[in-house]
Enzyme design. Structure first.
Site, PDB file in Angstrom:
ATOM      1  CD  GLU A 180      -3.007  -1.104   2.248  1.00  0.00           C
ATOM      2  OE1 GLU A 180      -2.902  -0.241   3.136  1.00  0.00           O
ATOM      3  OE2 GLU A 180      -3.938  -1.932   2.207  1.00  0.00           O
ATOM      4  CD  GLU A 362      -3.198  -5.858   4.062  1.00  0.00           C
ATOM      5  OE1 GLU A 362      -4.086  -5.072   4.463  1.00  0.00           O
ATOM      6  OE2 GLU A 362      -1.984  -5.603   4.130  1.00  0.00           O
TER       7      GLU A 362
END
Length: 454
Positions: A180, A362
């Site tokens: 991220e 995720e």
């Protein structure tokens, strides 16, 4: 991503439990600072999160990752937990300050020893190790020299990555350069809600640029090592919905899509930043070397996708985690539960970018779980997993090459600026005793994966 307007009703075409490919990866994910603890042991240097968490008012309750889940000492029993869930893969991150305490130069053998034990322990239990090289815990020594906006960061990051690869090598199934990077650049250097807590848009844009160069540099360096491990990166991505069909809302949604999604997708797949976002940043946009940025476009074996919610956007660029509907189911983070978004996201991604393979690296939710006499009945999280896996199966049926799913997270852990107040785990952690308890969602996931076996 395709910009759409209005709400979308649930899709009912997918059977309650479809059969996934026989070689599908089933796993859970964690990150170093959130679970390891032992921040001052075996030669580890300080990270930006060690520093940031000690600034009054930055983290709820003034909490830090000093102990976290004590995974540094309990890794073997934690791997037993993973294996006991019938899983065949484990995703974790390596802490840069544990490998290079000063960020560059000296390599700390004790840090590499820990991750070698972890990798070997996973393999002994039939678990593929999937390594993320950077999950937000920059050595404080490098932040003191300028952090991610610094032009030498790609070189420093590559040296660190090669040190990790030099020890772990091809025992690792995959290496992801970043987790991220939007959070690193935007939350860390613009909004200031994450470490190092800088609030400077230009610094944020420079950080995102250097991250792209660092990604390309590491991929090239590992390819030069003739690695057999798969190489990729992990992005947090969102379907984007305009609040209405008004031109103003559609334009705002397009900009959010470019700044959240395409700002990180376009460089790695097309070698450039999206033009609309560049123009909108205007004078804040730093001068960049377009030829250098093109080096971020390297052949990847996979794209890691972290999916949690959709963006709902109205005029002026205001976005939120789902529509402002009082009837929408939401997590403890206030995020809309929207499983259909995973199918939308994957089909859009594959149509536009054509990665050879996708891993759901995720996917999960925080809820206000209650431990009661050795049990945690988290029905909402179980429904969350069921719904998202249904939509994932649907995406595979529609031709998207998805190779694995990693639930976030193995266990409750340090949730950054929220401290220990938000519980994402499928395993409950009593932070006072470090006792682990399987939640009902973990039991459901375990049984679901067992039914998927041939």
């Amino acid at each position: 991503m395709t910009i759409e307007k209005g709400s979308h009703p649930p899709d009912q075409r997918t059977p309650a439990e479809g059969k996934f490919p026989a070689n599908f990866l089933w796993g859970v994910a964690t990150s170093a600072y959130q679970i390891e603890g032992a921040t001052q042991e075996d030669g580890r240097g300080p990270s930006i999160w060690d520093t940031y968490s000690r600034i009054p008012g930055k983290v709820l309750g003034g909490e830090s990752g000093d102990v976290a889940c004590d995974h540094y000492h309990r890794w073997a029993s934690d791997l037993d937990l993973v294996a006991g869930l019938n899983l065949n893969a484990y995703r974790f991150s390596v802490a840069w300050p544990r490998i290079m305490p000063e960020g560059t130069g000296r390599v700390n053998a004790a840090g590499l020893d820990f991750y070698e034990r972890l990798v070997d322990g996973a393999l002994e239990r039939g678990l593929q190790p999937h390594v993320t090289l950077y999950h937000w815990d920059l050595p404080q020594a490098l932040q003191d020299r300028g952090g991610w906006p610094h032009p030498d960061m790609p070189e420093w990051f590559t040296d660190y990555a090669l040190a990790v690869y030099g020890r772990l090598g091809n025992r690792v199934a995959s290496y992801a350069t970043f987790n991220e990077p939007w959070c690193t650049a935007e939350l860390g250097y613009h909004v200031g809600r994450h470490a190092p807590g800088v609030q400077d848009l230009r610094a944020s844009l420079l950080a995102s640029y250097q991250i792209q160069l660092a990604h390309g540099s590491v991929i090239r360096a590992l390819r030069a090592e003739n690695t057999r491990a798969e190489l990729g990166t992990v992005l947090n991505l969102y379907p984007v919905d305009a609040a209405s069909g008004r031109a103003e809302d559609l334009h705002a949604a397009q900009l959010i899509d470019e700044k959240l999604n395409r700002w990180y997708l376009d460089p790695i797949f097309r070698g450039r930043f999206p033009a609309g976002a560049v123009a909108d940043y205007a004078e804040a946009m730093p001068e960049i070397d377009l030829q250098a940025l093109a080096s971020a476009q390297q052949p990847l074996d996979f794209l890691g996708v972290n999916y949690y919610f959709r963006q709902w956007v109205s005029e002026g660029g205001a976005s939120r985690a789902g529509p402002p509907s009082p009837d929408a189911e939401r997590t403890a983070m206030g995020w809309e539960v929207y499983p259909e978004g995973l199918h939308r996201l994957l089909t859009d991604l594959h149509r536009e970018y054509q990665a050879p393979k996708y891993l759901i690296t995720e996917n999960g939710a925080a809820f206000d779980d209650q431990w009661n006499n050795g049990e945690v009945h988290d029905e909402a999280r179980t429904r969350y997993l069921q719904g998202h896996l249904q939509q994932l199966h649907r995406a595979i049926q529609d031709g998207v090459p998805v190779g694995g799913y990693f639930a976030w997270s193995l266990m409750d852990n340090y949730e950054w600026a929220y401290g220990y107040s938000k519980r994402f785990g499928i395993v409950h952690v009593d932070y006072g005793t470090q006792q682990r308890t399987l939640k009902d969602s973990a039991k459901w996931y375990r049984d679901f994966v067992r039914r998927q076996r041939p």
